[in-house]
Write an enzyme that holds these catalytic residues in place. Structure first.
Site, mmCIF file in Angstrom:
data_model
loop_
_atom_site.group_PDB
_atom_site.id
_atom_site.type_symbol
_atom_site.label_atom_id
_atom_site.label_comp_id
_atom_site.label_asym_id
_atom_site.label_seq_id
_atom_site.Cartn_x
_atom_site.Cartn_y
_atom_site.Cartn_z
ATOM 1 N N HIS A 135 29.412 -10.138 -16.492
ATOM 2 C CA HIS A 135 28.945 -8.917 -17.135
ATOM 3 C C HIS A 135 28.109 -8.134 -16.130
ATOM 4 O O HIS A 135 27.655 -8.673 -15.126
ATOM 5 C CB HIS A 135 28.188 -9.193 -18.444
ATOM 6 C CG HIS A 135 26.857 -9.844 -18.273
ATOM 7 N ND1 HIS A 135 26.595 -11.127 -18.663
ATOM 8 C CD2 HIS A 135 25.694 -9.389 -17.749
ATOM 9 C CE1 HIS A 135 25.347 -11.427 -18.395
ATOM 10 N NE2 HIS A 135 24.778 -10.390 -17.839
ATOM 11 N N CYS A 150 28.468 -4.296 -21.287
ATOM 12 C CA CYS A 150 29.701 -3.553 -21.023
ATOM 13 C C CYS A 150 30.548 -4.348 -20.041
ATOM 14 O O CYS A 150 30.022 -5.096 -19.209
ATOM 15 C CB CYS A 150 29.401 -2.155 -20.484
ATOM 16 S SG CYS A 150 28.736 -2.113 -18.817
ATOM 17 N N ASN A 152 28.321 -14.282 -14.422
ATOM 18 C CA ASN A 152 28.594 -14.427 -15.859
ATOM 19 C C ASN A 152 29.581 -13.381 -16.369
ATOM 20 O O ASN A 152 29.785 -13.257 -17.574
ATOM 21 C CB ASN A 152 27.296 -14.333 -16.660
ATOM 22 C CG ASN A 152 26.389 -15.525 -16.402
ATOM 23 O OD1 ASN A 152 26.868 -16.653 -16.204
ATOM 24 N ND2 ASN A 152 25.085 -15.296 -16.379
#
Length: 416
Positions: A317, A352, A315
């Site tokens: 991330h 992040c 995904n």
């Protein structure tokens, strides 16, 4: 006689006259003007003719202009070996070898399907695929603690346990037939570009498994509010049934493209609601507010942390387990040497990216008593360099060698 028998298998040989006493006188055969040579050894002849019928002009035969190869004696040219069963063995051996190979491959596959553990302490689920139990609500999977999953104290790390929990959760979705094209997303979630993200995690570790131990993980899902889902885990010792770790988490949906939180659509709710269990969380919720740390309130700060390419999931991330490792980067070394993590509460506030640079902050309650035989509580913050919060956390640590201490504060030189 042997030559005659061999030749008769291919060229018919006239049977001898009933008068066995009379000897047949060989006569020269007229083959278009050719005369055969008499065989002087065994009487058997092998005729090899390379001739055409002689042309005739006005009924008169005309001699050949091309020489014709005559009859050759057995001594000059040996007869071909007789075609017997022995000569056909090479042809049959290739087929026999192919059949043998097929049977050996089939036997090997059957042995794999019919595999049974030879020792009582081996896995019932030898391939670690997992299975759904308790009327289809609970997914159960076994894991073996590998040598590369343990730390300096010969026990599994907290990251190892969290990875096993995450793996069982994904396999639960897959085993229930709800896995779409995404990472743990259902088919309807994939159509709407939705993914699951964790917002809160609570973990309690009663005992860490060691190298070679087999752990059994149970996981299930329950509703959490109007737009959330709670996932619980129980991690047991496979041999004894002792509960080693309990964990509870809350998940919400996020749009994969806009990166914004989303409500659960009715189509998605219809997919996942049949698998919800109405059960309380396995870990009692710690309602205490997590403190916000800064440079003044933190005792230890670690800077310059950045994700690697391998830290990203499908995904795009950072995997939530990686955050735990970053939080522990700022934990003081005396705590890591003398204590072990016994409980943890995390709040994930934002994700992040791959190019982010982070800082890890830790505050210890009672810094001067790090070596005492008492539980230690720490506050944590993981933030971006510009100050945006990523994760807030609280950890509880217990002494590793409480039973081995002779004097207060004395740490054993080496653990067995």
């Amino acid at each position: 006689m042997v030559a005659t028998a061999a030749t008769s298998a291919f060229i018919p040989v006239p049977s001898p006259s009933p008068n066995s006493g009379a000897k047949a006188t060989p006569k020269p055969a007229n083959l278009g003007g050719m005369k055969s040579k008499s065989a002087g050894i065994s009487g058997g002849l092998q005729v090899k003719a390379n001739a055409q019928a002689p042309p005739k002009i006005n009924g008169t035969s005309v001699g050949l202009t091309t020489p014709v190869e005559g009859v050759k004696n057995e001594c000059e040219t040996s007869s071909p070996p007789p075609r017997t069963f022995i000569n056909t063995i090479p042809d049959w051996s290739m087929l026999l070898a192919a059949i043998t190979t097929i049977f050996l491959a089939a036997e090997k596959q059957w042995m794999m399907l019919d595999w049974k553990p030879r020792r009582p302490d081996m896995l019932i689920d030898p391939f670690g695929l997992g299975r759904i139990v308790q009327d289809g609500f609970v997914f159960r999977q076994n894991f073996s603690i590998r040598s590369y999953e343990i730390g300096a104290d010969r026990t599994a790390s907290i990251e190892t346990l969290m990875n096993h929990l995450q793996e069982s959760a994904l396999n639960h979705v897959k085993g229930a037939g709800l896995l779409g094209d995404g990472f743990g997303s259902t088919p309807e979630m994939c159509k709407k570009n939705l993914i699951w993200v964790v917002t809160r995690m609570q973990v309690v570790v009663d005992r860490y498994p060691t190298w070679g131990d087999v752990v059994e993980v149970d996981t299930w899902v329950s509703p959490s509010g109007k737009n959330g889902m709670r996932r619980d885990w129980l991690l047991r010792d496979y041999k004894t049934g002792e509960i080693l770790t309990r964990a509870s988490s809350v998940w919400v949906m996020m749009n994969k493209k806009t990166r914004r939180l989303s409500k659960i659509p009715d189509e998605v709710r219809g997919e996942i609601e049949p698998y919800f269990m109405n059960s309380p969380p396995v870990v009692e919720e710690d309602s205490r507010k997590l403190q916000k740390l800064d440079d003044n309130t933190a005792d230890y700060v670690r800077t310059g942390l950045s994700p690697r390419w391998s830290d990203l999931d499908v995904n795009q991330h950072v995997n939530n387990v990686k955050y735990i490792g970053w939080i522990l980067e700022s934990a003081p070394l005396p705590i890591l040497e003398s204590h072990e993590l016994s409980a943890m509460t995390l709040e994930y506030r934002r994700e992040c990216g791959r190019d982010s640079v982070l800082q890890s902050l830790t505050a210890v309650n009672g810094v001067g008593n790090l070596m005492n035989l008492a539980d230690i509580e720490c506050q944590h913050l993981l933030r971006l360099e510009e100050g945006a919060e990523i994760v807030r956390g609280r950890t509880l640590w217990r002494p590793k060698y409480a039973n081995n201490f002779g004097t207060l504060g004395q740490v054993p030189a080496e653990s067995a």
